[in-house]
Design a protein around this motif. Sequence first.
Motif, PDB file in Angstrom:
ATOM      1  N   SER A  72      38.701 -30.718  15.783  1.00 58.47           N
ATOM      2  CA  SER A  72      38.839 -30.259  14.401  1.00 58.47           C
ATOM      3  C   SER A  72      38.827 -28.736  14.367  1.00 58.47           C
ATOM      4  CB  SER A  72      37.688 -30.815  13.551  1.00 58.47           C
ATOM      5  OG  SER A  72      37.773 -30.348  12.216  1.00 58.47           O
ATOM      6  N   ILE A  73      39.763 -28.163  13.600  1.00 55.31           N
ATOM      7  CA  ILE A  73      39.813 -26.710  13.443  1.00 55.31           C
ATOM      8  C   ILE A  73      39.923 -26.371  11.959  1.00 55.31           C
ATOM      9  CG2 ILE A  73      40.895 -26.361  15.686  1.00 55.31           C
ATOM     10  CD1 ILE A  73      43.525 -25.861  14.147  1.00 55.31           C
ATOM     11  N   THR A  74      39.638 -25.142  11.634  1.00 55.05           N
ATOM     12  CA  THR A  74      39.719 -24.674  10.257  1.00 55.05           C
ATOM     13  C   THR A  74      40.691 -23.503  10.182  1.00 55.05           C
ATOM     14  OG1 THR A  74      37.424 -25.336   9.833  1.00 55.05           O
ATOM     15  CG2 THR A  74      38.416 -23.781   8.285  1.00 55.05           C
ATOM     16  N   GLY A  75      41.634 -23.585   9.240  1.00 56.20           N
ATOM     17  CA  GLY A  75      42.585 -22.507   9.043  1.00 56.20           C
ATOM     18  C   GLY A  75      43.845 -22.665   9.869  1.00 56.20           C
ATOM     19  N   THR A  76      44.970 -22.288   9.276  1.00 52.44           N
ATOM     20  CA  THR A  76      46.251 -22.434   9.965  1.00 52.44           C
ATOM     21  C   THR A  76      46.369 -21.504  11.173  1.00 52.44           C
ATOM     22  OG1 THR A  76      47.159 -20.911   8.315  1.00 52.44           O
ATOM     23  CG2 THR A  76      47.547 -23.263   7.975  1.00 52.44           C
ATOM     24  N   ASP A  77      45.634 -20.398  11.166  1.00 52.32           N
ATOM     25  CA  ASP A  77      45.733 -19.457  12.289  1.00 52.32           C
ATOM     26  C   ASP A  77      45.363 -20.126  13.609  1.00 52.32           C
ATOM     27  OD1 ASP A  77      46.544 -17.487  10.606  1.00 52.32           O
ATOM     28  OD2 ASP A  77      44.615 -16.452  10.496  1.00 52.32           O
ATOM     29  N   ASN A  78      44.381 -21.015  13.565  1.00 52.29           N
ATOM     30  CA  ASN A  78      43.925 -21.662  14.798  1.00 52.29           C
ATOM     31  C   ASN A  78      44.920 -22.701  15.315  1.00 52.29           C
ATOM     32  OD1 ASN A  78      41.387 -20.346  15.202  1.00 52.29           O
ATOM     33  ND2 ASN A  78      40.590 -21.479  13.465  1.00 52.29           N
ATOM     34  N   LEU A  79      45.907 -23.070  14.494  1.00 52.09           N
ATOM     35  CA  LEU A  79      46.929 -24.012  14.947  1.00 52.09           C
ATOM     36  C   LEU A  79      47.847 -23.377  15.981  1.00 52.09           C
ATOM     37  CD1 LEU A  79      48.067 -25.808  11.664  1.00 52.09           C
ATOM     38  CD2 LEU A  79      46.840 -26.812  13.588  1.00 52.09           C
ATOM     39  N   TYR A  80      47.876 -22.070  16.028  1.00 49.74           N
ATOM     40  CA  TYR A  80      48.804 -21.383  16.918  1.00 49.74           C
ATOM     41  C   TYR A  80      48.091 -20.828  18.146  1.00 49.74           C
ATOM     42  CZ  TYR A  80      50.929 -21.872  12.393  1.00 49.74           C
ATOM     43  OH  TYR A  80      51.370 -22.406  11.207  1.00 49.74           O
ATOM     44  N   LYS A  81      46.875 -21.345  18.403  1.00 45.93           N
ATOM     45  CA  LYS A  81      46.129 -20.979  19.605  1.00 45.93           C
ATOM     46  C   LYS A  81      46.152 -22.159  20.573  1.00 45.93           C
ATOM     47  CE  LYS A  81      42.967 -17.888  17.132  1.00 45.93           C
ATOM     48  NZ  LYS A  81      41.556 -17.642  16.747  1.00 45.93           N
ATOM     49  N   PHE A  82      46.585 -21.906  21.797  1.00 45.48           N
ATOM     50  CA  PHE A  82      46.690 -22.973  22.792  1.00 45.48           C
ATOM     51  C   PHE A  82      45.331 -23.606  23.064  1.00 45.48           C
ATOM     52  CE2 PHE A  82      46.552 -24.440  27.200  1.00 45.48           C
ATOM     53  CZ  PHE A  82      47.592 -25.354  27.187  1.00 45.48           C
ATOM     54  N   SER A  83      44.251 -22.812  22.964  1.00 48.86           N
ATOM     55  CA  SER A  83      42.915 -23.333  23.252  1.00 48.86           C
ATOM     56  C   SER A  83      42.545 -24.484  22.327  1.00 48.86           C
ATOM     57  CB  SER A  83      41.876 -22.207  23.130  1.00 48.86           C
ATOM     58  OG  SER A  83      41.915 -21.630  21.840  1.00 48.86           O
ATOM     59  N   SER A  84      43.061 -24.462  21.086  1.00 48.61           N
ATOM     60  CA  SER A  84      42.759 -25.544  20.159  1.00 48.61           C
ATOM     61  C   SER A  84      43.325 -26.863  20.659  1.00 48.61           C
ATOM     62  CB  SER A  84      43.330 -25.225  18.770  1.00 48.61           C
ATOM     63  OG  SER A  84      42.779 -24.038  18.256  1.00 48.61           O
ATOM     64  N   PHE A  85      44.533 -26.830  21.197  1.00 50.13           N
ATOM     65  CA  PHE A  85      45.166 -28.048  21.697  1.00 50.13           C
ATOM     66  C   PHE A  85      44.569 -28.475  23.048  1.00 50.13           C
ATOM     67  CE2 PHE A  85      48.116 -26.346  18.650  1.00 50.13           C
ATOM     68  CZ  PHE A  85      48.623 -27.472  18.017  1.00 50.13           C
ATOM     69  N   SER A  86      44.133 -27.498  23.853  1.00 57.11           N
ATOM     70  CA  SER A  86      43.532 -27.851  25.136  1.00 57.11           C
ATOM     71  C   SER A  86      42.205 -28.581  24.932  1.00 57.11           C
ATOM     72  CB  SER A  86      43.322 -26.599  25.996  1.00 57.11           C
ATOM     73  OG  SER A  86      42.392 -25.718  25.406  1.00 57.11           O
ATOM     74  N   GLN A  87      41.529 -28.309  23.812  1.00 54.83           N
ATOM     75  CA  GLN A  87      40.307 -29.043  23.504  1.00 54.83           C
ATOM     76  C   GLN A  87      40.613 -30.521  23.281  1.00 54.83           C
ATOM     77  OE1 GLN A  87      38.529 -27.104  20.116  1.00 54.83           O
ATOM     78  NE2 GLN A  87      37.995 -25.254  21.254  1.00 54.83           N
ATOM     79  N   ALA A  88      41.673 -30.794  22.539  1.00 55.05           N
ATOM     80  CA  ALA A  88      42.089 -32.188  22.332  1.00 55.05           C
ATOM     81  C   ALA A  88      42.507 -32.829  23.647  1.00 55.05           C
ATOM     82  CB  ALA A  88      43.219 -32.247  21.311  1.00 55.05           C
TER      83      ALA A  88
END
Length: 548
Positions: free
Chosen positions: A250-266
Amino acid sequence: MSKNLRKLEKFYLNISDNYRHLVLALLLILIPGVYLLVYHTGGAKFVYTHTMYFPIVLASLSLGNPWGALTGLVGGILLGPMMPLDTQTYQSQQTINWIFRTVIFILIGLLSGFFTTIIRHFFNQFSQYLSTNPETNIDNTNYIANNPLPDKPNQNYLIVTILIYNHEKIVSLVGTDIYNQFLRTFHLFVKNQMKDTICYFVQAESNKLWLVMEQTDIQQDMDNLLNVLAKPLDSTDYPFYVDYSLGCTSITGTDNLYKFSSFSQADEAALLAKRSGARYEVYNMEKMQRETDFILLGEFHKALKENQTYLVYQPKINLKTNKPYCFEALIRWEHPVHGLILPSSFIPLIEQTNLIHELTDWVFSQVIEKIVEFRENDIDVIISINISSKNLAYPNFYKSVISKLREAGIDPSQIILEITESHFMVNPKENINVLNMFVKTGMTVAIDDFGTGYSSLSLLGQLPVKIIKIDRSFIKDIDADETTYHIVSAIIDIAHKLGCKVVAEGIETKTIHEIAKTLKADYAQGFYYAKPLHRDIVIEWYKNHIKE
């Protein structure tokens, strides 16, 4: 090169798609502005009539062929019959001149529009090429960056990784084309079923899909997705079973959608779900823990050099004599800041790096010193040392160990090499070869934590193993779980038939001690007999207990 083209594409398409009204307003200003410029500079006989090309080309590039031609026609009329050749004398232009100019204006508008269409088509194809997987035509990860969502700084998003982990078997069974066709069908099906909630659904790798949705409740959102995935596709088109795991974060804010680290967590959560067998896993590993692990690795070399690490020795008891049979060397780390750090907190990290070789070398040096110390007290002790599959793969490992033992005059039979079941199975053939070399010197090999890895009892006959240590997870429940009791009994019986001795680990009560004896385990280890002993007291403890 591709980055520059993408910037140009974005700039051009933004103008042509998002600023039409602005372009129309600008044309309404430019066209009369050119007319006034030509009129006030003396009329059509001067060069200023060429400034009409600016609004014509602008209309063509931004609005297309019809608007370019229309602007050319309007400009031709304004600068033709409505514009004197000379504003001082009000001399009219010859008809053939202004008609010819008008035709040129219209042609310029049409040609500009034609080339604009070609450019637009090129950009569309280029954008599709960059933003889709060429084999499946599914949007890829570039699609996310090229199609940003409206800015919502407080919106929670759920990122889900769908990991198809038997894709190699599927490809080998039906081929790449059928697999890619399945992915297209699967992607379209999920997208249609969840069209009201999905923000992005892209293909990250050949066996990995990323799905992004606005989050309401993680459990409910994941249950909804699982319900969709549970719906069968046409089995006649795809006669194979698809095995997948899900991970989310889970992330907050659209800015974090464009960080690869967010997807690597999933991704990490999906891999954990694959290992655990859970329906899905939610990423919850804190960043601070990662930083701590990283720092510990960086400090470990220094810890070995500055004597922050030391060995303790836990005895193994011969269940026939109730006397100590040998000791297992276990490492401890007394960190100057974090205090006592147990092996479970740092050994798994060390084993992932080449520091494992430095650690094992240090352990052997410490154990050899202790054996020499025992010998000075007229005691021929046996000490077991834990090793990693990485150690066995290291070219100089065997020579280094044997060299150390020879220098100290220690018989290799005083060393037991313990390797966990899972480590042993990393490269079984290579491991067997190296371990056989040690066995030929008189050294003994033991499988540690038996029952928690991947090997089977039938494989034991092929291994140079003489001792099997049954994992504590089996032993601790042996007095309460009848199934566990029978499993342990069967392991001991088969191990004996294969010529192996058995160590029961984790014995903490007299009841379990008696059960281990009843099942005819050879040796036992656990807090019931002794906790790991500090290096300064281990010899004295041995002397006291060998007499009892």
